[in-house]
Structure formats: structure tokens, C-alpha cells
Design a protein around this motif. Structure first.
Motif, mmCIF file in Angstrom:
data_model
loop_
_atom_site.group_PDB
_atom_site.id
_atom_site.type_symbol
_atom_site.label_atom_id
_atom_site.label_comp_id
_atom_site.label_asym_id
_atom_site.label_seq_id
_atom_site.Cartn_x
_atom_site.Cartn_y
_atom_site.Cartn_z
ATOM 1 N N MET A 148 55.898 60.506 16.602
ATOM 2 C CA MET A 148 56.865 60.776 17.682
ATOM 3 C C MET A 148 56.164 61.211 18.965
ATOM 4 S SD MET A 148 59.724 60.146 16.070
ATOM 5 C CE MET A 148 61.099 60.931 16.917
ATOM 6 N N GLY A 149 55.049 60.554 19.270
ATOM 7 C CA GLY A 149 54.318 60.831 20.493
ATOM 8 C C GLY A 149 53.330 61.978 20.409
ATOM 9 N N VAL A 150 53.269 62.649 19.258
ATOM 10 C CA VAL A 150 52.330 63.763 19.065
ATOM 11 C C VAL A 150 51.098 63.260 18.315
ATOM 12 C CG1 VAL A 150 51.979 66.018 17.993
ATOM 13 C CG2 VAL A 150 54.191 65.457 19.043
ATOM 14 N N ARG A 151 49.916 63.572 18.830
ATOM 15 C CA ARG A 151 48.674 63.125 18.215
ATOM 16 C C ARG A 151 48.088 64.213 17.317
ATOM 17 N NH1 ARG A 151 47.488 57.786 18.773
ATOM 18 N NH2 ARG A 151 45.425 58.473 18.097
ATOM 19 N N TYR A 152 47.417 63.765 16.263
ATOM 20 C CA TYR A 152 46.681 64.678 15.375
ATOM 21 C C TYR A 152 45.493 63.913 14.796
ATOM 22 C CZ TYR A 152 49.337 62.144 11.806
ATOM 23 O OH TYR A 152 49.883 61.154 11.032
ATOM 24 N N ASP A 153 44.580 64.628 14.183
ATOM 25 C CA ASP A 153 43.376 64.018 13.607
ATOM 26 C C ASP A 153 43.728 63.423 12.245
ATOM 27 O OD1 ASP A 153 40.930 63.319 12.558
ATOM 28 O OD2 ASP A 153 39.936 65.202 13.054
ATOM 29 N N ALA A 154 43.812 62.097 12.166
ATOM 30 C CA ALA A 154 44.216 61.435 10.927
ATOM 31 C C ALA A 154 43.181 61.565 9.823
ATOM 32 C CB ALA A 154 44.495 59.957 11.202
#
Length: 250
Positions: A148-154
Motif C-alpha cells: 500500500m505504498g509503504v516500503r520495507y526490506d523484503a
């Protein structure tokens, strides 16, 4: 009519709308999307579809997934696998109703992912499958590290990710599960009639997801509408809803 089922101690609540009389009829189990609910109120997509189904002699059965709406649970502990468990509990209840004939599934967005996988798991039980803007790209998003437009370290998923400006907190396990979900593989076990309805103006889920369902499932019609967004809103709304209802009441 309201109903309630218990899955692993959680109370899942829903509503049943059925044609008048006691005659057996088909039933459509409707599965809502991520952060959504069963939409049992005027003006919602699911309310409109339910009313049209009932007018055509088919029952509509809706419920809230765990952590959503009126059902028990913590949204932060929700994931696709336990939503499948929710759907299995509801399907078991529906099949116990003596007036229910053929059981069909309708899923929107993440509910479409669950509906498709449920159809694959219960390919000998489900009669028809309709997917509206199915969010199978949730796997691709989890691999890319975005929600939903939020980035995180996959590669190093945090324990929780806040979305919607902090209105919802998604548990890290959701993304770990999503990265490895066999979405199309399981859905492809369903050989019955299937339909996907998707808008080319969908800003959340690429219509390619529906095209992939069309390629994966043995008997799947893909309908793409130029002026339809992810919420099934836009100029093509009436046509898209009418097509889904026609399919489910055939």
C-alpha cells in the motif's frame, strides 16, 4: 439472517440473504478484501451484488475475516493462510445448511486470492468461481518489499509494518507467507467455470493478475473493463457487476 462460526476460538460473524420460501437454491459465499469487510449496508459493492443475486434466486452469504469488521481477531495477526482457514470454517457451515444446493465463490481483491485457492482446495465442492480485481500481485509486492505504498526490506522483514498512515499494522509474518504463496498453482486445481473481472484503471492490482488466472485455470474467462478501478468503481461499474451476477446465477 445473521450467523456465527467459531474457528480456533475466534468468532467469525456474517449475514445470509436468501430468496423467499424454503426451496433449495444455490449459494454464493462472498469474500472481501484486505482491510475491508462484508459490506452489509447500502451503497457497498457486496450489498449491491447480494441484492442482485437474491433477486435472481441465489443466496448470498457474507462474513468478516478475522481481524476485520465484526469478527474477532487482531488485524496484525491476519494473513492469507488464516483467511483460508476462516473460509473453510464458513464453507463447512454453509454446506451444513439443508437448503443450500450448489456452492459458488465470489472474491474481491485479497478475497479473490482466497476464493481462488479455496476453489482449488475444494475443486470437488465449488460449482463456480468469480474473481473481481483478484490481488494475486500481493506475492509480487511482498517479494519487492512494498505494501500500500509503504516500503520495507523484503530480505529482512520487520515484525510489523504500519500502513494507511498508521491506521492498520500488518504483521511481518503476513509478508513472509505472501512471498511463498502458491496462488496460481493451487487455484489451477479448479476445473469448473471461472470468471475474472478487472479494470484497466486499477491503481492497486495490475490487470495482468487476472490474465494469469485466465492462463492458469482450465475454464476461465477474463473480462477487462477500460474504465473500472480496484474498487469496481467507474463508468464500467454496472456492466462489470451485471456480468459477475449473470455468471454466478447461471
Amino acid at each position: 439472517m445473521e450467523f456465527e462460526v467459531i474457528r480456533d476460538g475466534l468468532h467469525l460473524r456474517g449475514v445470509i440473504d436468501r430468496p423467499e420460501g424454503d426451496a433449495p437454491c444455490p449459494a454464493v459465499v462472498m469474500l472481501h478484501g484486505f482491510t475491508g469487510d462484508m459490506g452489509d449496508r447500502p451503497g457497498t459493492l457486496f450489498q449491491e451484488i447480494a441484492e442482485r443475486l437474491v433477486a435472481s434466486g441465489v443466496a448470498a452469504i457474507r462474513f468478516d475475516f478475522n481481524g476485520h469488521g465484526c469478527s474477532d481477531g487482531d488485524f496484525g495477526r491476519m494473513d492469507v493462510l488464516n483467511e483460508i482457514e476462516d473460509a473453510i470454517a464458513v464453507l463447512t457451515y454453509v454446506r451444513s445448511l439443508d437448503w443450500v444446493g450448489d456452492v459458488r465463490l465470489l472474491g474481491h481483491s485479497q478475497g479473490g486470492v482466497v476464493a481462488g485457492m479455496m476453489a482449488g482446495l475444494y475443486h470437488d465442492v465449488i460449482g463456480r468461481l468469480a474473481l473481481m480485481a483478484p490481488a494475486a500481485t500481493l506475492k509480487d509486492d511482498a517479494i519487492a518489499g512494498t505494501c500500500m505504498g509503504v516500503r520495507y526490506d523484503a530480505a529482512h522483514i520487520p515484525d510489523a509494518v504500519a500502513i494507511d498512515g498508521g491506521a492498520h499494522v500488518v504483521g511481518g509474518h503476513y509478508f513472509r507467507i505472501a512471498q511463498t504463496l502458491p496462488i496460481y498453482e493451487v487455484s489451477a486445481r479448479f476445473a469448473g467455470p471461472a470468471l475474472t473481472v478487472h479494470g484497466l484503471a486499477d491503481e492497486i492490482v495490475d490487470p495482468e493478475a487476472s490474465r494469469r488466472y485466465g492462463a492458469a485455470l482450465p475454464d476461465c474467462t477474463v473480462r477487462l473493463y477500460p474504465q473500472l478501478n480496484h474498487g469496481i468503481e467507474g463508468v464500467d461499474h454496472d456492466a462489470a457487476v451485471a456480468e459477475a451476477v449473470r455468471f454466478l446465477t447461471a
